[in-house]
Design an enzyme around this catalytic site. Structure first.
Site, short mmCIF file in Angstrom:
data_model
loop_
_atom_site.label_atom_id
_atom_site.label_comp_id
_atom_site.label_asym_id
_atom_site.label_seq_id
_atom_site.Cartn_x
_atom_site.Cartn_y
_atom_site.Cartn_z
N GLU A 288 0.83 -1.35 -0.02
CA GLU A 288 0.00 0.02 -0.06
C GLU A 288 1.02 1.26 0.05
O GLU A 288 0.68 2.01 1.24
CB GLU A 288 -0.97 0.04 1.21
N TYR A 331 6.46 17.72 11.57
CA TYR A 331 7.24 16.62 11.52
C TYR A 331 8.79 17.02 11.51
O TYR A 331 9.74 16.26 11.56
CB TYR A 331 7.24 15.58 10.44
N CYS A 364 1.25 33.66 11.61
CA CYS A 364 1.91 33.91 12.82
C CYS A 364 2.24 32.84 13.77
O CYS A 364 1.50 32.57 14.91
CB CYS A 364 0.66 34.57 13.54
#
Ligand SMILES: *Cc1c(COP(=O)(O)O)cnc(C)c1O
Length: 438
Positions: A288, A331, A364
């Site tokens: 997958e 991440y 911001c």
């Protein structure tokens, strides 16, 4: 910056496309025609990636994890390339159906599925009984049964090993995903009394690379063991379970850093086949891939609007932000950045001095930064930057935070560019709001 790989690979279908490989002139044209920030997704490259996957895993079912990029143009290209669709929500199932994936090519993986998602997918399965639902908790099986579903089910197992580039995407070992390995055989046999159990599944998380091949091998081996266990009758009353496939999930990594070698896909495929063997007769391998199909087929174009020398660093402000590309903020992900130049009166970027810069967006948030202290061909206001390897989890994770309309997207098909997602307008930000009494 140009960093082509000298691998033993087909020049017609290299195992990675770097940001330096894109044609600067064409990208300038697209940015002029469609403005920035602009995603560019090359469907020709998507097809090449599909082809390399099929070549490496010739006998496996290849299912594209659509959450990496669910744009209609990409789904259609992947469908035409012969891959199935692996969907993580009702919305993804809906979009895969709309893109022409029939029920026999649709897989829905239910992770703590909301009731309305289950209702929707069970409804789809009534019309398309070949749909497969992958389930990672006995509760989910019960909820399917309550809805009268008795169709195709694949059991998601938690093999207790995980790989991945960041702890937030390392799912194999996380208790959230799958039925614990030591209970998986029993749960699968129970499921077979209520459903047509067609497969077992595990997904170790994203970013398998050559160094993590060992944990990949371990996960695959455990799935192979489970498949063999299920193929044996358990006691005198329980018969063997004839599954169709062992699905080892996705997670095939792509090189984000310019000097990172590409994944040796044939080696991963060999290790996979070896670790899973011997599969019982009639049981196929399934994979997958999400990221691998689309990541290096995309770049994000953004324009420099501010250059600010500071005592510590040179800050380069651009019109794309974490709302357009979330991965660096979320991440700490690295994306290569190439200065394509173009600012009036400036030299060709190749002739400029490499200068350490921070590239930051308009949001911001301190995290709204694409790189820190990175050497780029000295950027000037008006330059066009290409942020590379953004085809996976790029547009897909874009948000409207800070009331920022999401960017436009162009697809390249057989060399020709077409606008496939228009830039959102300010009015799009409020379409779902209760109408103000004004
Ligand atoms: C996200 C996901 C994938 C694809 O992961 P990639 O790292 O993009 O290859 C495959 N299967 C499942 C169940 C997923 O959740």
């Amino acid at each position: 910056m140009s960093d082509h790989d000298a691998d033993s690979e087909s020049p017609a279908n290299p195992s990675v496309r770097r940001v330096s490989d894109w044609d600067a002139g064409s990208l300038h044209e697209l940015a002029t025609d469609h403005e920035t920030p602009l995603y560019v997704q090359d469907l020709d490259r998507v097809r090449e990636n599909c082809e390399r996957l099929r070549d490496a895993f010739p006998n496996a079912d290849v299912r594209y994890a659509v959450k990496a990029h669910t744009g209609r143009a990409v789904l259609e290209a992947v469908r035409d390339a012969g891959l199935d669709a692996e969907c993580a929500s009702a919305g993804e199932v809906d979009r895969a159906l709309a893109a022409g994936f029939g029920g026999d090519r649709l897989h829905y993986t239910a992770v703590n599925p909301p009731a309305r998602d289950l209702d929707y997918v069970v409804g789809v399965a009534e019309a398309e009984p070949e749909v497969t639902i992958t389930v990672g908790a006995v509760d989910t099986l019960d909820r399917l049964a309550e809805r009268g579903y008795d169709g195709r089910v694949c059991v998601r197992v938690n093999p207790g090993v995980g790989a991945g580039h960041h702890e937030k995407v390392r799912t194999g070992g996380a208790a959230k995903f799958g039925i614990p390995y030591d209970r998986a055989a029993a749960a699968t046999r129970d499921a077979a009394e209520r459903f047509e159990v067609v497969g077992i599944h595990a997904h170790a998380g994203s970013g398998i690379d050559s160094e993590q091949l060992d944990s990949h091998r371990e996960l695959v081996a455990r799935l192979g063991d489970l498949a063999r266990t299920l193929a044996e009758p358990a006691g005198n009353e329980t018969s063997a379970i004839d599954i169709e496939y062992v699905d080892i999930g996705g997670g095939f990594g792509v090189p984000y850093e310019e000097d990172e070698p590409p994944l040796d896909l044939p080696a991963v495929a060999d290790a996979t086949r070896e670790a899973v063997a011997p599969l019982p007769d009639g049981v196929d391998l399934a994979i997958e891939p999400g990221r691998y199909v689309v990541a290096d087929a995309g770049v994000l174009l953004t324009r420099v609007n501010t250059v600010k020398p500071t005592p510590g660093e040179r800050v380069v402000g651009v019109d794309a932000g974490m709302t357009d590309l979330l991965r660096p903020a979320m991440y700490d992900a690295y994306h290569p950045i190439r200065n394509l130049g173009g600012a009036a009166g400036t030299a060709n970027p190749d002739a400029r001095e490499a200068t350490p810069v921070t590239v930051a967006g308009p949001i911001c948030e301190t995290g709204d930064t694409f790189c820190n202290d990175r050497a780029l061909a000295d950027p000037a206001r008006g330059d066009l930057l290409a942020i590379g390897v953004t085809g996976a989890y790029g547009y897909e994770m874009a948000t409207q935070y800070n009331s920022r309309p999401r960017p436009a997207e162009v697809a390249i098909d057989d060399g020709a560019a077409e606008l496939v997602r228009r830039r959102e307008r300010l009015a799009d930000l409020t379409t779902v709001e209760r109408e103000a009494d004004r």
